[in-house]
Design a protein around this motif. Structure first.
Motif, PDB file in Angstrom:
ATOM      1  N   SER A  22       0.865  -1.170   0.000  1.00 28.65           N
ATOM      2  CA  SER A  22       0.000   0.000   0.000  1.00 28.65           C
ATOM      3  C   SER A  22       0.906   1.225   0.000  1.00 28.65           C
ATOM      4  O   SER A  22       1.542   1.532   1.003  1.00 28.65           O
ATOM      5  N   ILE A  23       0.986   1.903  -1.144  1.00 24.21           N
ATOM      6  CA  ILE A  23       1.857   3.063  -1.271  1.00 24.21           C
ATOM      7  C   ILE A  23       1.025   4.315  -1.026  1.00 24.21           C
ATOM      8  O   ILE A  23       0.016   4.549  -1.697  1.00 24.21           O
ATOM      9  N   ASP A  24       1.448   5.107  -0.060  1.00 28.81           N
ATOM     10  CA  ASP A  24       0.765   6.352   0.257  1.00 28.81           C
ATOM     11  C   ASP A  24       0.806   7.275  -0.957  1.00 28.81           C
ATOM     12  O   ASP A  24       1.820   7.350  -1.652  1.00 28.81           O
ATOM     13  N   ASP A  25      -0.299   7.971  -1.220  1.00 29.54           N
ATOM     14  CA  ASP A  25      -0.373   8.856  -2.381  1.00 29.54           C
ATOM     15  C   ASP A  25       0.706   9.932  -2.366  1.00 29.54           C
ATOM     16  O   ASP A  25       1.155  10.378  -3.424  1.00 29.54           O
ATOM     17  N   ALA A  26       1.154  10.341  -1.199  1.00 30.23           N
ATOM     18  CA  ALA A  26       2.212  11.350  -1.107  1.00 30.23           C
ATOM     19  C   ALA A  26       3.554  10.800  -1.602  1.00 30.23           C
ATOM     20  O   ALA A  26       4.397  11.555  -2.097  1.00 30.23           O
ATOM     21  N   TRP A  27       3.752   9.491  -1.463  1.00 31.47           N
ATOM     22  CA  TRP A  27       5.013   8.859  -1.856  1.00 31.47           C
ATOM     23  C   TRP A  27       4.993   8.317  -3.287  1.00 31.47           C
ATOM     24  O   TRP A  27       6.033   8.053  -3.873  1.00 31.47           O
ATOM     25  N   ARG A  28       3.812   8.147  -3.861  1.00 32.45           N
ATOM     26  CA  ARG A  28       3.690   7.528  -5.174  1.00 32.45           C
ATOM     27  C   ARG A  28       4.548   8.203  -6.252  1.00 32.45           C
ATOM     28  O   ARG A  28       5.269   7.516  -6.986  1.00 32.45           O
ATOM     29  N   PRO A  29       4.547   9.544  -6.381  1.00 34.45           N
ATOM     30  CA  PRO A  29       5.396  10.156  -7.417  1.00 34.45           C
ATOM     31  C   PRO A  29       6.887   9.872  -7.222  1.00 34.45           C
ATOM     32  O   PRO A  29       7.633   9.713  -8.197  1.00 34.45           O
ATOM     33  N   ILE A  30       7.312   9.770  -5.981  1.00 36.63           N
ATOM     34  CA  ILE A  30       8.720   9.491  -5.688  1.00 36.63           C
ATOM     35  C   ILE A  30       9.067   8.051  -6.062  1.00 36.63           C
ATOM     36  O   ILE A  30      10.105   7.792  -6.673  1.00 36.63           O
ATOM     37  N   VAL A  31       8.183   7.112  -5.712  1.00 39.39           N
ATOM     38  CA  VAL A  31       8.400   5.709  -6.060  1.00 39.39           C
ATOM     39  C   VAL A  31       8.446   5.557  -7.579  1.00 39.39           C
ATOM     40  O   VAL A  31       9.309   4.873  -8.129  1.00 39.39           O
ATOM     41  N   GLU A  32       7.514   6.227  -8.273  1.00 40.34           N
ATOM     42  CA  GLU A  32       7.481   6.161  -9.729  1.00 40.34           C
ATOM     43  C   GLU A  32       8.733   6.771 -10.345  1.00 40.34           C
ATOM     44  O   GLU A  32       9.275   6.244 -11.326  1.00 40.34           O
ATOM     45  N   ALA A  33       9.231   7.867  -9.782  1.00 44.66           N
ATOM     46  CA  ALA A  33      10.449   8.497 -10.289  1.00 44.66           C
ATOM     47  C   ALA A  33      11.649   7.572 -10.128  1.00 44.66           C
ATOM     48  O   ALA A  33      12.498   7.465 -11.029  1.00 44.66           O
ATOM     49  N   HIS A  34      11.733   6.893  -8.997  1.00 48.38           N
ATOM     50  CA  HIS A  34      12.832   5.946  -8.778  1.00 48.38           C
ATOM     51  C   HIS A  34      12.731   4.761  -9.737  1.00 48.38           C
ATOM     52  O   HIS A  34      13.748   4.287 -10.256  1.00 48.38           O
ATOM     53  N   MET A  35      11.519   4.302 -10.003  1.00 50.07           N
ATOM     54  CA  MET A  35      11.343   3.189 -10.936  1.00 50.07           C
ATOM     55  C   MET A  35      11.739   3.610 -12.348  1.00 50.07           C
ATOM     56  O   MET A  35      12.377   2.848 -13.081  1.00 50.07           O
ATOM     57  N   ALA A  36      11.402   4.838 -12.735  1.00 49.30           N
ATOM     58  CA  ALA A  36      11.782   5.345 -14.057  1.00 49.30           C
ATOM     59  C   ALA A  36      13.301   5.469 -14.169  1.00 49.30           C
ATOM     60  O   ALA A  36      13.889   5.111 -15.199  1.00 49.30           O
ATOM     61  N   ALA A  37      13.955   5.936 -13.111  1.00 47.90           N
ATOM     62  CA  ALA A  37      15.419   6.061 -13.113  1.00 47.90           C
ATOM     63  C   ALA A  37      16.071   4.684 -13.203  1.00 47.90           C
ATOM     64  O   ALA A  37      17.063   4.499 -13.923  1.00 47.90           O
ATOM     65  N   THR A  38      15.526   3.703 -12.495  1.00 42.40           N
ATOM     66  CA  THR A  38      16.055   2.346 -12.551  1.00 42.40           C
ATOM     67  C   THR A  38      15.895   1.766 -13.950  1.00 42.40           C
ATOM     68  O   THR A  38      16.801   1.099 -14.468  1.00 42.40           O
ATOM     69  N   ALA A  39      14.766   2.029 -14.582  1.00 42.48           N
ATOM     70  CA  ALA A  39      14.536   1.535 -15.947  1.00 42.48           C
ATOM     71  C   ALA A  39      15.524   2.171 -16.926  1.00 42.48           C
ATOM     72  O   ALA A  39      16.028   1.496 -17.825  1.00 42.48           O
ATOM     73  N   ARG A  40      15.823   3.458 -16.762  1.00 43.47           N
ATOM     74  CA  ARG A  40      16.803   4.113 -17.647  1.00 43.47           C
ATOM     75  C   ARG A  40      18.194   3.521 -17.448  1.00 43.47           C
ATOM     76  O   ARG A  40      18.928   3.297 -18.417  1.00 43.47           O
ATOM     77  N   ALA A  41      18.565   3.252 -16.195  1.00 39.24           N
ATOM     78  CA  ALA A  41      19.869   2.648 -15.923  1.00 39.24           C
ATOM     79  C   ALA A  41      19.950   1.247 -16.527  1.00 39.24           C
ATOM     80  O   ALA A  41      20.964   0.871 -17.118  1.00 39.24           O
ATOM     81  N   ALA A  42      18.877   0.473 -16.405  1.00 30.84           N
ATOM     82  CA  ALA A  42      18.845  -0.877 -16.978  1.00 30.84           C
ATOM     83  C   ALA A  42      18.961  -0.825 -18.490  1.00 30.84           C
ATOM     84  O   ALA A  42      19.647  -1.656 -19.099  1.00 30.84           O
ATOM     85  N   ALA A  43      18.314   0.151 -19.115  1.00 31.00           N
ATOM     86  CA  ALA A  43      18.391   0.285 -20.574  1.00 31.00           C
ATOM     87  C   ALA A  43      19.822   0.554 -21.020  1.00 31.00           C
ATOM     88  O   ALA A  43      20.272   0.034 -22.050  1.00 31.00           O
TER      89      ALA A  43
END
Length: 62
Positions: A22-43
């Motif tokens: 359960s991700i708090d709505d306040a944290w969701r943009p931060i979690v999504e930003a970290h996931m996007a950064a991880t995906a760019r690094a993996a690419a």
């Protein structure tokens, strides 16, 4: 084959359900930003061409 762009919002929402999180709505943009950064690094890592005879990593044998 054309790859679709990575959708970090959809991925986070899916994994939240799969993992029972359960991700708090306040944290969701931060979690999504970290996931996007991880995906760019993996690419970047996956874009490195390797010859067929090159092992990408050693095999661990205890």
């Amino acid at each position: 084959m054309t790859e679709l762009p990575f959708d970090e919002r959809a991925h986070v929402a899916h994994m939240e359900k799969v993992m029972g999180l359960s991700i708090d709505d306040a944290w969701r943009p931060i979690v999504e930003a970290h996931m996007a950064a991880t995906a760019r690094a993996a690419a970047l890592v996956l874009s490195l061409p390797l010859d067929d005879h090159v092992e990408p990593a050693p095999v661990f044998v205890p």
